[in-house]
Design a protein around this motif. Sequence first.
Motif, PDB file in Angstrom:
ATOM      1  N   ASP A  30       0.834  -1.210   0.000  1.00  0.00           N
ATOM      2  CA  ASP A  30       0.000   0.000   0.000  1.00  0.00           C
ATOM      3  C   ASP A  30       0.869   1.261   0.000  1.00  0.00           C
ATOM      4  OD1 ASP A  30      -2.385  -1.365   0.080  1.00  0.00           O
ATOM      5  OD2 ASP A  30      -2.789  -0.988   2.199  1.00  0.00           O
ATOM      6  N   ALA A  31       0.436   2.257  -0.737  1.00  0.00           N
ATOM      7  CA  ALA A  31       1.120   3.551  -0.701  1.00  0.00           C
ATOM      8  C   ALA A  31       0.933   4.150   0.687  1.00  0.00           C
ATOM      9  CB  ALA A  31       0.548   4.476  -1.760  1.00  0.00           C
ATOM     10  N   LEU A  32       2.013   4.698   1.247  1.00  0.00           N
ATOM     11  CA  LEU A  32       1.903   5.319   2.570  1.00  0.00           C
ATOM     12  C   LEU A  32       1.344   6.731   2.468  1.00  0.00           C
ATOM     13  CD1 LEU A  32       5.232   4.129   4.232  1.00  0.00           C
ATOM     14  CD2 LEU A  32       2.947   3.156   4.470  1.00  0.00           C
ATOM     15  N   PHE A  33       1.609   7.389   1.339  1.00  0.00           N
ATOM     16  CA  PHE A  33       1.135   8.763   1.127  1.00  0.00           C
ATOM     17  C   PHE A  33       0.096   8.765   0.029  1.00  0.00           C
ATOM     18  CE2 PHE A  33       5.182   9.010   3.165  1.00  0.00           C
ATOM     19  CZ  PHE A  33       5.063  10.069   4.035  1.00  0.00           C
ATOM     20  N   GLY A  34      -0.686   9.829  -0.051  1.00  0.00           N
ATOM     21  CA  GLY A  34      -1.694   9.935  -1.112  1.00  0.00           C
ATOM     22  C   GLY A  34      -2.850   8.993  -0.869  1.00  0.00           C
ATOM     23  N   ASP A  35      -3.169   8.170  -1.871  1.00  0.00           N
ATOM     24  CA  ASP A  35      -4.356   7.315  -1.820  1.00  0.00           C
ATOM     25  C   ASP A  35      -4.257   6.161  -0.841  1.00  0.00           C
ATOM     26  OD1 ASP A  35      -5.559   8.873  -3.726  1.00  0.00           O
ATOM     27  OD2 ASP A  35      -4.901   7.625  -5.406  1.00  0.00           O
ATOM     28  N   GLY A  36      -3.056   5.794  -0.427  1.00  0.00           N
ATOM     29  CA  GLY A  36      -2.892   4.675   0.504  1.00  0.00           C
ATOM     30  C   GLY A  36      -3.325   5.050   1.901  1.00  0.00           C
ATOM     31  N   LEU A  37      -2.356   5.177   2.805  1.00  0.00           N
ATOM     32  CA  LEU A  37      -2.664   5.560   4.189  1.00  0.00           C
ATOM     33  C   LEU A  37      -2.989   7.038   4.315  1.00  0.00           C
ATOM     34  CD1 LEU A  37      -0.105   3.720   6.516  1.00  0.00           C
ATOM     35  CD2 LEU A  37      -2.541   3.343   6.316  1.00  0.00           C
ATOM     36  N   GLY A  38      -2.652   7.813   3.296  1.00  0.00           N
ATOM     37  CA  GLY A  38      -2.971   9.237   3.322  1.00  0.00           C
ATOM     38  C   GLY A  38      -2.065  10.057   4.228  1.00  0.00           C
ATOM     39  N   LEU A  39      -0.833   9.620   4.413  1.00  0.00           N
ATOM     40  CA  LEU A  39       0.097  10.369   5.254  1.00  0.00           C
ATOM     41  C   LEU A  39       0.470  11.685   4.583  1.00  0.00           C
ATOM     42  CD1 LEU A  39       2.492   7.509   6.448  1.00  0.00           C
ATOM     43  CD2 LEU A  39       0.325   8.277   7.446  1.00  0.00           C
ATOM     44  N   ASP A  40       0.946  12.648   5.391  1.00  0.00           N
ATOM     45  CA  ASP A  40       1.326  13.960   4.857  1.00  0.00           C
ATOM     46  C   ASP A  40       2.784  14.285   5.197  1.00  0.00           C
ATOM     47  OD1 ASP A  40       1.396  14.797   7.525  1.00  0.00           O
ATOM     48  OD2 ASP A  40      -0.599  15.677   7.432  1.00  0.00           O
ATOM     49  N   SER A  41       3.210  15.516   4.906  1.00  0.00           N
ATOM     50  CA  SER A  41       4.614  15.896   5.080  1.00  0.00           C
ATOM     51  C   SER A  41       5.051  15.863   6.549  1.00  0.00           C
ATOM     52  CB  SER A  41       4.874  17.274   4.484  1.00  0.00           C
ATOM     53  OG  SER A  41       4.039  18.234   5.095  1.00  0.00           O
ATOM     54  N   ILE A  42       4.161  16.167   7.468  1.00  0.00           N
ATOM     55  CA  ILE A  42       4.489  16.087   8.895  1.00  0.00           C
ATOM     56  C   ILE A  42       4.762  14.631   9.261  1.00  0.00           C
ATOM     57  CG2 ILE A  42       3.679  16.491  11.256  1.00  0.00           C
ATOM     58  CD1 ILE A  42       4.220  19.072   9.667  1.00  0.00           C
ATOM     59  N   ASP A  43       3.943  13.725   8.715  1.00  0.00           N
ATOM     60  CA  ASP A  43       4.155  12.295   8.955  1.00  0.00           C
ATOM     61  C   ASP A  43       5.506  11.848   8.403  1.00  0.00           C
ATOM     62  OD1 ASP A  43       1.599  11.989  10.151  1.00  0.00           O
ATOM     63  OD2 ASP A  43       0.677  11.742   8.192  1.00  0.00           O
ATOM     64  N   ALA A  44       5.906  12.409   7.259  1.00  0.00           N
ATOM     65  CA  ALA A  44       7.205  12.063   6.660  1.00  0.00           C
ATOM     66  C   ALA A  44       8.331  12.425   7.623  1.00  0.00           C
ATOM     67  CB  ALA A  44       7.388  12.774   5.324  1.00  0.00           C
ATOM     68  N   LEU A  45       8.227  13.580   8.265  1.00  0.00           N
ATOM     69  CA  LEU A  45       9.243  13.980   9.243  1.00  0.00           C
ATOM     70  C   LEU A  45       9.287  13.000  10.413  1.00  0.00           C
ATOM     71  CD1 LEU A  45       8.662  17.834   9.329  1.00  0.00           C
ATOM     72  CD2 LEU A  45      10.520  16.605   8.207  1.00  0.00           C
ATOM     73  N   GLU A  46       8.117  12.567  10.856  1.00  0.00           N
ATOM     74  CA  GLU A  46       8.051  11.584  11.949  1.00  0.00           C
ATOM     75  C   GLU A  46       8.696  10.262  11.538  1.00  0.00           C
ATOM     76  OE1 GLU A  46       7.001  11.919  15.030  1.00  0.00           O
ATOM     77  OE2 GLU A  46       6.023  13.864  14.928  1.00  0.00           O
ATOM     78  N   LEU A  47       8.504   9.859  10.276  1.00  0.00           N
ATOM     79  CA  LEU A  47       9.106   8.616   9.790  1.00  0.00           C
ATOM     80  C   LEU A  47      10.625   8.735   9.722  1.00  0.00           C
ATOM     81  CD1 LEU A  47       6.605   7.568   6.962  1.00  0.00           C
ATOM     82  CD2 LEU A  47       6.788   6.650   9.288  1.00  0.00           C
ATOM     83  N   ILE A  48      11.125   9.920   9.364  1.00  0.00           N
ATOM     84  CA  ILE A  48      12.576  10.150   9.330  1.00  0.00           C
ATOM     85  C   ILE A  48      13.149  10.002  10.744  1.00  0.00           C
ATOM     86  CG2 ILE A  48      14.357  11.918   8.988  1.00  0.00           C
ATOM     87  CD1 ILE A  48      12.628  12.903   6.572  1.00  0.00           C
ATOM     88  N   VAL A  49      12.453  10.558  11.731  1.00  0.00           N
ATOM     89  CA  VAL A  49      12.885  10.432  13.133  1.00  0.00           C
ATOM     90  C   VAL A  49      12.829   8.963  13.566  1.00  0.00           C
ATOM     91  CG1 VAL A  49      12.318  11.052  15.527  1.00  0.00           C
ATOM     92  CG2 VAL A  49      12.233  12.793  13.732  1.00  0.00           C
ATOM     93  N   LEU A  50      11.784   8.248  13.155  1.00  0.00           N
ATOM     94  CA  LEU A  50      11.643   6.828  13.466  1.00  0.00           C
ATOM     95  C   LEU A  50      12.844   6.039  12.936  1.00  0.00           C
ATOM     96  CD1 LEU A  50       9.804   4.291  14.294  1.00  0.00           C
ATOM     97  CD2 LEU A  50       9.072   4.339  11.922  1.00  0.00           C
ATOM     98  N   LEU A  51      13.231   6.280  11.687  1.00  0.00           N
ATOM     99  CA  LEU A  51      14.372   5.570  11.112  1.00  0.00           C
ATOM    100  C   LEU A  51      15.634   5.824  11.922  1.00  0.00           C
ATOM    101  CD1 LEU A  51      14.061   6.007   7.227  1.00  0.00           C
ATOM    102  CD2 LEU A  51      13.509   4.016   8.594  1.00  0.00           C
ATOM    103  N   ASP A  52      15.818   7.060  12.338  1.00  0.00           N
ATOM    104  CA  ASP A  52      17.007   7.432  13.103  1.00  0.00           C
ATOM    105  C   ASP A  52      17.000   6.768  14.486  1.00  0.00           C
ATOM    106  OD1 ASP A  52      19.337   8.652  13.996  1.00  0.00           O
ATOM    107  OD2 ASP A  52      18.409  10.610  14.276  1.00  0.00           O
TER     108      ASP A  52
END
Length: 85
Positions: A30-52
């Motif tokens: 599933d796409a995480l952004f857009g039509d999938g889970l519908g995540l946004d740019s703030i969520d992307a920042l959270e995912l970057i922190v998660l990876l770190d």
Amino acid sequence: MEELKEELKGKIIEVLNLEDISVADIDDSDALFGDGLGLDSIDALELIVLLDKEYGIKLSDPKQGKSIFESVNTMADYIAKNRTK
């Protein structure tokens, strides 16, 4: 790899406070952004922190995020190849 994908889904739900979504609701492709889970740019920042924090991965080029965060499959593949934790 399946274990990593399940762990990752759980962490995404927890970090992004996706209260109405369960691990079973997220398909690996599933796409995480857009039509999938519908995540946004703030969520992307959270995912970057998660990876770190969880996997010791620092993204030096934010543009990498678009391809890495495409789906759980692409995230798990990137983590498996680059994790330091």
